[in-house]
Structures are given as structure tokens and as C-alpha cells.
Scaffold this motif. Structure first.
Motif, PDB file in Angstrom:
ATOM      1  N   VAL A  97      30.205 -34.213  37.722  1.00  0.00           N
ATOM      2  CA  VAL A  97      30.924 -33.034  37.476  1.00  0.00           C
ATOM      3  C   VAL A  97      30.436 -32.427  38.469  1.00  0.00           C
ATOM      4  O   VAL A  97      29.356 -31.960  39.286  1.00  0.00           O
ATOM      5  CB  VAL A  97      30.896 -32.606  36.015  1.00  0.00           C
ATOM      6  CG1 VAL A  97      30.903 -33.840  35.035  1.00  0.00           C
ATOM      7  CG2 VAL A  97      29.348 -32.495  36.032  1.00  0.00           C
ATOM      8  N   ALA A  98      31.311 -31.306  38.912  1.00  0.00           N
ATOM      9  CA  ALA A  98      31.381 -30.578  39.423  1.00  0.00           C
ATOM     10  C   ALA A  98      30.590 -29.077  39.277  1.00  0.00           C
ATOM     11  O   ALA A  98      30.320 -29.020  40.593  1.00  0.00           O
ATOM     12  CB  ALA A  98      33.159 -29.813  39.906  1.00  0.00           C
ATOM     13  N   ASP A  99      30.018 -29.317  37.881  1.00  0.00           N
ATOM     14  CA  ASP A  99      28.951 -27.907  38.454  1.00  0.00           C
ATOM     15  C   ASP A  99      27.506 -28.488  38.204  1.00  0.00           C
ATOM     16  O   ASP A  99      26.579 -28.471  37.795  1.00  0.00           O
ATOM     17  CB  ASP A  99      29.836 -27.214  36.638  1.00  0.00           C
ATOM     18  CG  ASP A  99      30.001 -28.059  35.745  1.00  0.00           C
ATOM     19  OD1 ASP A  99      29.527 -28.813  36.124  1.00  0.00           O
ATOM     20  OD2 ASP A  99      29.629 -27.009  34.390  1.00  0.00           O
ATOM     21  N   HIS A 100      27.547 -29.644  38.615  1.00  0.00           N
ATOM     22  CA  HIS A 100      26.073 -30.614  38.330  1.00  0.00           C
ATOM     23  C   HIS A 100      26.191 -31.742  39.230  1.00  0.00           C
ATOM     24  O   HIS A 100      25.919 -33.289  38.547  1.00  0.00           O
ATOM     25  CB  HIS A 100      25.645 -31.022  36.353  1.00  0.00           C
ATOM     26  CG  HIS A 100      24.026 -31.333  36.817  1.00  0.00           C
ATOM     27  ND1 HIS A 100      23.013 -30.414  37.005  1.00  0.00           N
ATOM     28  CD2 HIS A 100      24.268 -32.518  36.466  1.00  0.00           C
ATOM     29  CE1 HIS A 100      22.197 -31.662  37.001  1.00  0.00           C
ATOM     30  NE2 HIS A 100      22.695 -32.462  36.698  1.00  0.00           N
ATOM     31  N   LEU A 101      26.602 -31.284  40.855  1.00  0.00           N
ATOM     32  CA  LEU A 101      26.599 -32.636  41.797  1.00  0.00           C
ATOM     33  C   LEU A 101      25.535 -33.748  41.728  1.00  0.00           C
ATOM     34  O   LEU A 101      24.452 -32.449  42.272  1.00  0.00           O
ATOM     35  CB  LEU A 101      27.382 -31.907  43.208  1.00  0.00           C
ATOM     36  CG  LEU A 101      28.406 -30.984  42.822  1.00  0.00           C
ATOM     37  CD1 LEU A 101      28.673 -30.396  44.175  1.00  0.00           C
ATOM     38  CD2 LEU A 101      30.037 -32.192  42.664  1.00  0.00           C
ATOM     39  N   TYR A 160      40.180 -26.992  35.892  1.00  0.00           N
ATOM     40  CA  TYR A 160      39.554 -28.248  34.899  1.00  0.00           C
ATOM     41  C   TYR A 160      37.987 -27.686  34.838  1.00  0.00           C
ATOM     42  O   TYR A 160      37.914 -28.160  33.696  1.00  0.00           O
ATOM     43  CB  TYR A 160      39.369 -29.447  34.946  1.00  0.00           C
ATOM     44  CG  TYR A 160      41.018 -30.291  35.086  1.00  0.00           C
ATOM     45  CD1 TYR A 160      42.000 -29.930  33.846  1.00  0.00           C
ATOM     46  CD2 TYR A 160      41.327 -30.194  36.475  1.00  0.00           C
ATOM     47  CE1 TYR A 160      43.661 -30.091  34.220  1.00  0.00           C
ATOM     48  CE2 TYR A 160      42.583 -30.905  36.490  1.00  0.00           C
ATOM     49  CZ  TYR A 160      43.408 -30.749  35.542  1.00  0.00           C
ATOM     50  OH  TYR A 160      45.146 -31.316  36.013  1.00  0.00           O
ATOM     51  N   ILE A 161      37.808 -27.065  34.935  1.00  0.00           N
ATOM     52  CA  ILE A 161      35.686 -26.535  35.250  1.00  0.00           C
ATOM     53  C   ILE A 161      35.724 -25.205  33.670  1.00  0.00           C
ATOM     54  O   ILE A 161      36.703 -24.478  34.156  1.00  0.00           O
ATOM     55  CB  ILE A 161      35.535 -26.362  36.449  1.00  0.00           C
ATOM     56  CG1 ILE A 161      35.959 -27.488  36.713  1.00  0.00           C
ATOM     57  CG2 ILE A 161      34.142 -25.582  36.502  1.00  0.00           C
ATOM     58  CD1 ILE A 161      35.472 -27.403  38.470  1.00  0.00           C
ATOM     59  N   ASP A 162      34.753 -25.394  33.117  1.00  0.00           N
ATOM     60  CA  ASP A 162      34.977 -24.569  31.967  1.00  0.00           C
ATOM     61  C   ASP A 162      34.164 -22.751  32.601  1.00  0.00           C
ATOM     62  O   ASP A 162      33.946 -22.292  32.720  1.00  0.00           O
ATOM     63  CB  ASP A 162      34.010 -25.343  30.972  1.00  0.00           C
ATOM     64  CG  ASP A 162      34.651 -25.870  30.465  1.00  0.00           C
ATOM     65  OD1 ASP A 162      35.762 -25.887  29.653  1.00  0.00           O
ATOM     66  OD2 ASP A 162      33.971 -27.453  29.924  1.00  0.00           O
ATOM     67  N   ASP A 163      32.871 -23.683  33.793  1.00  0.00           N
ATOM     68  CA  ASP A 163      31.971 -22.482  33.497  1.00  0.00           C
ATOM     69  C   ASP A 163      32.359 -22.361  35.903  1.00  0.00           C
ATOM     70  O   ASP A 163      31.553 -23.217  36.697  1.00  0.00           O
ATOM     71  CB  ASP A 163      30.352 -22.728  33.511  1.00  0.00           C
ATOM     72  CG  ASP A 163      29.817 -21.521  34.404  1.00  0.00           C
ATOM     73  OD1 ASP A 163      30.465 -20.728  35.116  1.00  0.00           O
ATOM     74  OD2 ASP A 163      28.968 -21.161  33.720  1.00  0.00           O
ATOM     75  N   ILE A 164      33.706 -21.939  36.082  1.00  0.00           N
ATOM     76  CA  ILE A 164      34.155 -22.034  37.312  1.00  0.00           C
ATOM     77  C   ILE A 164      33.009 -20.656  38.135  1.00  0.00           C
ATOM     78  O   ILE A 164      32.338 -21.711  39.443  1.00  0.00           O
ATOM     79  CB  ILE A 164      35.191 -21.074  37.561  1.00  0.00           C
ATOM     80  CG1 ILE A 164      36.495 -22.012  37.565  1.00  0.00           C
ATOM     81  CG2 ILE A 164      35.588 -21.177  40.032  1.00  0.00           C
ATOM     82  CD1 ILE A 164      38.015 -21.655  37.738  1.00  0.00           C
ATOM     83  N   PRO A 165      32.139 -20.157  37.787  1.00  0.00           N
ATOM     84  CA  PRO A 165      30.942 -19.340  38.834  1.00  0.00           C
ATOM     85  C   PRO A 165      30.240 -20.514  39.263  1.00  0.00           C
ATOM     86  O   PRO A 165      29.266 -20.304  40.384  1.00  0.00           O
ATOM     87  CB  PRO A 165      30.853 -18.659  38.620  1.00  0.00           C
ATOM     88  CG  PRO A 165      31.617 -17.879  37.204  1.00  0.00           C
ATOM     89  CD  PRO A 165      32.016 -19.038  36.937  1.00  0.00           C
ATOM     90  N   ALA A 166      29.826 -21.027  38.081  1.00  0.00           N
ATOM     91  CA  ALA A 166      28.419 -22.554  38.091  1.00  0.00           C
ATOM     92  C   ALA A 166      28.492 -23.430  39.060  1.00  0.00           C
ATOM     93  O   ALA A 166      27.792 -24.144  39.724  1.00  0.00           O
ATOM     94  CB  ALA A 166      28.457 -22.709  36.792  1.00  0.00           C
ATOM     95  N   ALA A 167      30.107 -23.453  38.820  1.00  0.00           N
ATOM     96  CA  ALA A 167      30.787 -25.118  39.892  1.00  0.00           C
ATOM     97  C   ALA A 167      30.428 -25.051  41.602  1.00  0.00           C
ATOM     98  O   ALA A 167      30.040 -24.941  42.218  1.00  0.00           O
ATOM     99  CB  ALA A 167      31.734 -25.246  39.887  1.00  0.00           C
ATOM    100  N   LEU A 168      30.990 -22.887  41.703  1.00  0.00           N
ATOM    101  CA  LEU A 168      30.816 -23.035  42.859  1.00  0.00           C
ATOM    102  C   LEU A 168      29.094 -22.215  43.625  1.00  0.00           C
ATOM    103  O   LEU A 168      29.093 -22.876  44.350  1.00  0.00           O
ATOM    104  CB  LEU A 168      32.074 -21.401  43.181  1.00  0.00           C
ATOM    105  CG  LEU A 168      33.139 -21.481  42.965  1.00  0.00           C
ATOM    106  CD1 LEU A 168      33.375 -20.265  42.984  1.00  0.00           C
ATOM    107  CD2 LEU A 168      33.985 -21.681  44.367  1.00  0.00           C
ATOM    108  N   SER A 169      28.749 -21.923  43.069  1.00  0.00           N
ATOM    109  CA  SER A 169      27.040 -21.996  42.572  1.00  0.00           C
ATOM    110  C   SER A 169      25.993 -23.659  43.393  1.00  0.00           C
ATOM    111  O   SER A 169      26.151 -23.882  44.332  1.00  0.00           O
ATOM    112  CB  SER A 169      26.225 -21.439  41.863  1.00  0.00           C
ATOM    113  OG  SER A 169      24.934 -21.456  41.705  1.00  0.00           O
ATOM    114  N   ASP A 170      27.140 -24.607  42.222  1.00  0.00           N
ATOM    115  CA  ASP A 170      26.649 -26.011  42.716  1.00  0.00           C
ATOM    116  C   ASP A 170      26.857 -26.736  44.250  1.00  0.00           C
ATOM    117  O   ASP A 170      26.052 -26.986  44.603  1.00  0.00           O
ATOM    118  CB  ASP A 170      26.686 -26.594  41.675  1.00  0.00           C
ATOM    119  CG  ASP A 170      25.578 -28.329  41.221  1.00  0.00           C
ATOM    120  OD1 ASP A 170      24.442 -27.146  41.691  1.00  0.00           O
ATOM    121  OD2 ASP A 170      26.648 -29.208  41.754  1.00  0.00           O
ATOM    122  N   VAL A 171      27.988 -26.283  43.889  1.00  0.00           N
ATOM    123  CA  VAL A 171      28.509 -26.946  45.648  1.00  0.00           C
ATOM    124  C   VAL A 171      27.967 -25.729  46.747  1.00  0.00           C
ATOM    125  O   VAL A 171      27.852 -26.854  47.912  1.00  0.00           O
ATOM    126  CB  VAL A 171      30.155 -26.785  45.815  1.00  0.00           C
ATOM    127  CG1 VAL A 171      30.826 -25.542  45.807  1.00  0.00           C
ATOM    128  CG2 VAL A 171      30.703 -27.575  46.252  1.00  0.00           C
TER     129      VAL A 171
END
Length: 259
Positions: A93-97, A115-126
Motif C-alpha cells: 500500500v502507498a503508506d507502507h511501500l 483512495y488513501i486514508d492518510d495522505i500525509p503518511a503516504a507522501l512521507s513514505d514515498v
């Protein structure tokens, strides 16, 4: 949320090769500017159309990592990219690549962040996955730009309200620049791509959305099946009468990771 099962995957696979969605995908490709030998992460790679295009661009010395949580989508992507040895597919998933820190030159995501619940977390992970100075390209629709003609505005509003429940956020493009800037990253470009048509094209985004929206509204019991079908049939009739009109804007955000 919409389930990307085998049937939905087949529907998307057909529509994603049409002119509308190809135009949208190519906008992200050009913004990413893939180069030979680069390592690129395709976040939410889906059926692998963009993954394959990136594989051709980076060549055998490069690497494209396609990440998606849907087993059906990954299976379709593997089949499409079976001739490219430089492609890897990973479930995630985008927030835990499932990608190592600072290992990628670039990353791209097309219509995933909504579709991502936590957009800031996904941005941080990518951004974690990118090398210093690496480029991130995110393309997403802004549903505030959604225009769709109907002789029954109330029913149209009900169907659109149902569809609003299939994603987490319909305003991703307006959120990303400030979220990325607040972390010190550089916004290099924001490119709007408006998809508009007065003809219901068999390979267009509108017919794809008609099928998906009808299916979703019925399965989630947001409206009665006959209401959803009547809405669908009205769009076909409007198209036959030359009164069809559809428009929505997709935005491509280009950012660079701070060194």
C-alpha cells in the motif's frame, strides 16, 4: 470503496487503453521524464500499463517497481509486463511501500491518492523511498471540477453523491502542494488536463465511469437498482440525441525531494 476484483479489472483494462485515459497517463509519463538506467516506483500500478511504458524507457539497465494491494491488478500487470526483466511487482500500500529507503530515482502515482486514508503518511513514505533530489509525480482527479449533463438533476446528484463515497478524498490536487511544501519539498509544476466530451465514446472515461458508478451505487444500496439503471439509460439516450456532455479535470503535481 470500490473493489478492484477480476470483473472490474477487466473493465478498467479495456478503458485504460482508450484515448482519454491514455492522455492522462502520458501526462504523468512526460512529467516524470524517465531516463535509461533509472529506478522508478509505480505506486498503485494497477494493470501495469504505465509500468510497461516506464520499463521501455528505463531499459534493461533500469528497474521499475510496481506496487499495488490488489492481487487481481498485480496479476494483470505481471501478464502485461512478462517480457520486461527490469520490472518487479510487489503487493503493498502507498503508506507502507515495500521499497528500501533512498533507493529510487523517481516515483509516480496515477489516481491512487484519492483512495488513501492518510495522505500525509503516504507522501512521507514515498519520499522516504526516493534518493535526495528524486522526483515525485502524482496525478489525480479533482471532483470539484465534475460536470455531467442530465435532465434529472436530482437523480444525477444522488448518483454523484454515491460515487463520492467510493474514495476517501475528491480534492487531492489542491491538498498535495501545501502538504509537500510544508515538508520542505519543491513543487516544480502543476499541470491541468481537462477531459471533456459531448460524445459518449466507447473507449472514453465517461462510459467507464458510468459502468463503475452504476455498479457501486447498486452494490452499496445507495439507490434502488432501477434508479441507477434509469440514470445509466438516460446517458445513453442523451448521447443518441446529441445532448451528452461530460467534463472533469485531472491534475499532475510534480515535486522534487529536498536533498
Amino acid at each position: 470503496m470500490l473493489k478492484f476484483d477480476k470483473k472490474t479489472t477487466e473493465l478498467l483494462d479495456n478503458a485504460y487503453q482508450g484515448a482519454d485515459i491514455t492522455r492522462r497517463r502520458q501526462a504523468s509519463f512526460h512529467a516524470l521524464d524517465p531516463r535509461p538506467g533509472e529506478t522508478i516506483v509505480d505506486v498503485g500500478c494497477g494493470n501495469g500499463l504505465l509500468t510497461a511504458e516506464l520499463a521501455r524507457a528505463v531499459g534493461p539497465e533500469g528497474c521499475v517497481i510496481g506496487v499495488d494491494p490488489s492481487e487481481d491488478m498485480v496479476a494483470a500487470g505481471k501478464d502485461r509486463c512478462r517480457d520486461y526483466e527490469c520490472v518487479e511487482f510487489r503487493n503493498g500500500v502507498a503508506d507502507h511501500l515495500p521499497v528500501a529507503d533512498s533507493s529510487a530515482d523517481k516515483a509516480v502515482s496515477v489516481q491512487v491518492f484519492e483512495y488513501i486514508d492518510d495522505i500525509p503518511a503516504a507522501l512521507s513514505d514515498v519520499m522516504r523511498c526516493l534518493k535526495p533530489g528524486g522526483r515525485l509525480v502524482v496525478g489525480d482527479l479533482h471532483f470539484g471540477s465534475f460536470i455531467w449533463a442530465s435532465d434529472d438533476p436530482k437523480r444525477m446528484a444522488e448518483i454523484k453523491a454515491s460515487w463520492d463515497k467510493h474514495f476517501v478524498s475528491g480534492t487531492v490536487p489542491e491538498q498535495l502542494p501545501s502538504l509537500l511544501s510544508s515538508e520542505g519539498h519543491i513543487i516544480e509544476a502543476i499541470v491541468p488536463i481537462t477531459l471533456v466530451d459531448h460524445v459518449l465514446k466507447p473507449d472514453g472515461i465517461a462510459i467507464m465511469m458510468m459502468h463503475l458508478m452504476k455498479q457501486f451505487a447498486i452494490e452499496m444500496e445507495h439507490v434502488e437498482p432501477e434508479v441507477a439503471q434509469a440514470w445509466f439509460d438516460e446517458q445513453l439516450s442523451l448521447a443518441d440525441e446529441g445532448r451528452f456532455f461530460f467534463s472533469i479535470t485531472h491534475f499532475v503535481i510534480v515535486a522534487r525531494k529536498v536533498a
